[in-house]
Design a protein around this motif. Structure first.
Motif, PDB file in Angstrom:
ATOM      1  N   ASP A 235     -17.126  19.995 -13.036  1.00 19.99           N
ATOM      2  CA  ASP A 235     -16.047  20.898 -13.728  1.00 19.99           C
ATOM      3  C   ASP A 235     -14.784  20.188 -13.186  1.00 19.99           C
ATOM      4  O   ASP A 235     -14.512  19.909 -11.931  1.00 19.99           O
ATOM      5  CB  ASP A 235     -15.990  22.094 -13.121  1.00 19.99           C
ATOM      6  CG  ASP A 235     -14.912  23.056 -13.661  1.00 19.99           C
ATOM      7  OD1 ASP A 235     -14.870  23.156 -14.884  1.00 19.99           O
ATOM      8  OD2 ASP A 235     -13.951  23.199 -12.885  1.00 19.99           O
ATOM      9  N   LEU A 238     -12.610  22.027 -10.553  1.00 16.94           N
ATOM     10  CA  LEU A 238     -13.342  21.897  -9.292  1.00 16.94           C
ATOM     11  C   LEU A 238     -12.824  20.524  -8.527  1.00 16.94           C
ATOM     12  O   LEU A 238     -12.641  20.355  -7.646  1.00 16.94           O
ATOM     13  CB  LEU A 238     -14.678  22.282  -9.373  1.00 16.94           C
ATOM     14  CG  LEU A 238     -15.417  22.237  -8.187  1.00 16.94           C
ATOM     15  CD1 LEU A 238     -15.005  23.091  -7.095  1.00 16.94           C
ATOM     16  CD2 LEU A 238     -16.912  22.413  -8.412  1.00 16.94           C
ATOM     17  N   ARG A 241      -9.242  20.041  -7.471  1.00 15.33           N
ATOM     18  CA  ARG A 241      -8.903  21.039  -6.468  1.00 15.33           C
ATOM     19  C   ARG A 241      -9.490  20.330  -5.198  1.00 15.33           C
ATOM     20  O   ARG A 241      -8.715  20.194  -4.137  1.00 15.33           O
ATOM     21  CB  ARG A 241      -9.373  22.402  -6.560  1.00 15.33           C
ATOM     22  CG  ARG A 241      -8.974  23.279  -5.722  1.00 15.33           C
ATOM     23  CD  ARG A 241      -9.185  24.821  -5.901  1.00 15.33           C
ATOM     24  NE  ARG A 241     -10.762  25.173  -6.311  1.00 15.33           N
ATOM     25  CZ  ARG A 241     -11.174  25.192  -7.543  1.00 15.33           C
ATOM     26  NH1 ARG A 241     -10.370  25.155  -8.591  1.00 15.33           N
ATOM     27  NH2 ARG A 241     -12.644  25.463  -7.589  1.00 15.33           N
ATOM     28  N   THR A 242     -10.792  19.900  -5.227  1.00 17.90           N
ATOM     29  CA  THR A 242     -11.505  19.430  -4.033  1.00 17.90           C
ATOM     30  C   THR A 242     -10.796  18.130  -3.868  1.00 17.90           C
ATOM     31  O   THR A 242     -10.953  17.877  -2.360  1.00 17.90           O
ATOM     32  CB  THR A 242     -12.826  19.238  -4.455  1.00 17.90           C
ATOM     33  OG1 THR A 242     -13.412  20.692  -5.051  1.00 17.90           O
ATOM     34  CG2 THR A 242     -13.739  18.756  -3.348  1.00 17.90           C
ATOM     35  N   THR A 272     -17.996  21.728  -2.882  1.00 23.05           N
ATOM     36  CA  THR A 272     -18.495  21.890  -4.297  1.00 23.05           C
ATOM     37  C   THR A 272     -19.698  22.699  -4.261  1.00 23.05           C
ATOM     38  O   THR A 272     -20.346  22.855  -5.531  1.00 23.05           O
ATOM     39  CB  THR A 272     -18.393  20.807  -5.008  1.00 23.05           C
ATOM     40  OG1 THR A 272     -19.460  19.870  -4.692  1.00 23.05           O
ATOM     41  CG2 THR A 272     -16.991  20.228  -5.485  1.00 23.05           C
TER      42      THR A 272
END
Length: 299
Positions: A235, A238, A241-242, A272
Motif C-alpha cells: 500500500d 503505508l 509513512r513507514t 508493516t
C-alpha cells in the motif's frame, strides 16, 4: 583458471548450453527472517526449475565461491550465525579468511559472469542513498562492467531512485522495463520515474541478451525492471509513512554504510505487520520466473 566450485548440475548445463539462472544469497542470510528464509530459498529454486532453467544460487562457503548449492548448503547458509555479507571486492579476503558469506548483487553478478551465466534474478538493486549522494552501492559500478542480464523490481524504494537512474545512465548500464515504460520501485509498482525502453516478452529480452554478446561492443549489464502488478504492491500510503519513520530512526541511531539497507528492510518488516515481507517474496519469485524464461529463450 577460475577457482569457482560449480555444482554438477550447473556445470553440466553450462557445458551443454542449457539455461542457467544465477541467484544471490544475501536474501537468504540477511534479507529474510528465519525460518522463512530457507523456505523461500527453496521456492526460488523451484520456480526457476518450473520455468525451464537450472538455478545457480551463489555463495561463499569456507572461503570457496560456490556456483549452485545443494539443499544441505542452502540450509547451512540460512541457519548459520555470522554469515558475512560479501560484495565483489570482498571475495578474495573472504577466501583468505575461509569464511561463509552471502553474495550481494555486485558479487553475484561478477561471479555469474565469470562462470559463463548470462541471466541473474534478484529482488531489487542497490543504488544511491537518500540524502547521501556519496553513499552509493557497489552494485552500480559492478553492473557497468559485467555482461549479464539482471531481472529485478527496480531499485529498493528506500533509496534515491532518481539519482540511481542517473548514475546507471552515466555508467552505461542499459535499463528496460518489462512490459512498461515506468521504472518500478521495488515494493511499489511505479517509482515515479520513466525508462526509455520496454521489453515485452521473454523472447524479446533474450534477443537483447544475445545481440549484446554478438555485437561485442557493450560490456555492461542489461537491467530488466519487472514491476509488481498494482494490486500486489505494498500500500503506497503505508510505504511512505513507514519509510519516513525508518529514515528518522536511521539518523537517530546513527546507522550508516552497508548496515543501512538491512536496517530499513527490517524496519519495514516490523512496522508493516509483515506485509512488506510478503511483497518481497512475491517480487523475487516473479523475477526468478521471468529470468528463467529469458534464459530458456536465449539458450
Amino acid at each position: 583458471m577460475n577457482d569457482l566450485v560449480l555444482a554438477p548440475e550447473v556445470a553440466e548445463a553450462l557445458a551443454t548450453g542449457n539455461p542457467v539462472v544465477a541467484l544471490e544469497s544475501t536474501i537468504i542470510a540477511h534479507g529474510l527472517p528465519r525460518p522463512e528464509n530457507l523456505k523461500v530459498a527453496r521456492e526460488i529454486e523451484a520456480t526457476v526449475r518450473a520455468a525451464g532453467a537450472v538455478p545457480a544460487t551463489i555463495a561463499v562457503l569456507g572461503g570457496r565461491v560456490h556456483v549452485g548449492l545443494d539443499d544441505e548448503q542452502l540450509t547451512r547458509l540460512a541457519e548459520a550465525d555470522g554469515v558475512a555479507k560479501l560484495s565483489a571486492r570482498d571475495l578474495a579476503v573472504a577466501a583468505a579468511k575461509g569464511v561463509d558469506g552471502a553474495t550481494t548483487v555486485a558479487a553475484t553478478s561478477a561471479v555469474a559472469a565469470a562462470a559463463g551465466i548470462r541471466v541473474f534474478a534478484t529482488g531489487g538493486l542497490g543504488g544511491v542513498h537518500r540524502d547521501a549522494p556519496y553513499d552509493e552501492s557497489a552494485d552500480l559500478v559492478t553492473l557497468a562492467r559485467t555482461p549479464i542480464a539482471v531481472v529485478c523490481a527496480g531499485v529498493k524504494s528506500i533509496l534515491d531512485v532518481g539519482a540511481t537512474l542517473e548514475r546507471l545512465e552515466t555508467l552505461g548500464v542499459a535499463v528496460a522495463g518489462y512490459r512498461t515504460l515506468r521504472f518500478p520501485g521495488f515494493y511499489l509498482t511505479d517509482s515515479g520515474f520513466p525508462v526509455d525502453w520496454s521489453l515485452d516478452s521473454p523472447e524479446e529480452a533474450a534477443r537483447a541478451v544475445t545481440a549484446r554478446a554478438a555485437q561485442g561492443v557493450h560490456r555492461g549489464a542489461l537491467v530488466v525492471a519487472n514491476p509488481l502488478p498494482a494490486d500486489e504492491q505494498l500500500d503506497p500510503a503505508l510505504h511512505d509513512r513507514t519509510l519516513a519513520q525508518g529514515l528518522a530512526a536511521l539518523e537517530e541511531q546513527g546507522v550508516t554504510g552497508k548496515a543501512v539497507t538491512p536496517f530499513l528492510l527490517g524496519w519495514f518488516h516490523e512496522h508493516t505487520g509483515g506485509a512488506s515481507l510478503e511483497v518481497n517474496v512475491r517480487i523475487i519469485l516473479r523475477n526468478a520466473d521471468l529470468a528463467a524464461r529469458i534464459a530458456a529463450a536465449a539458450a
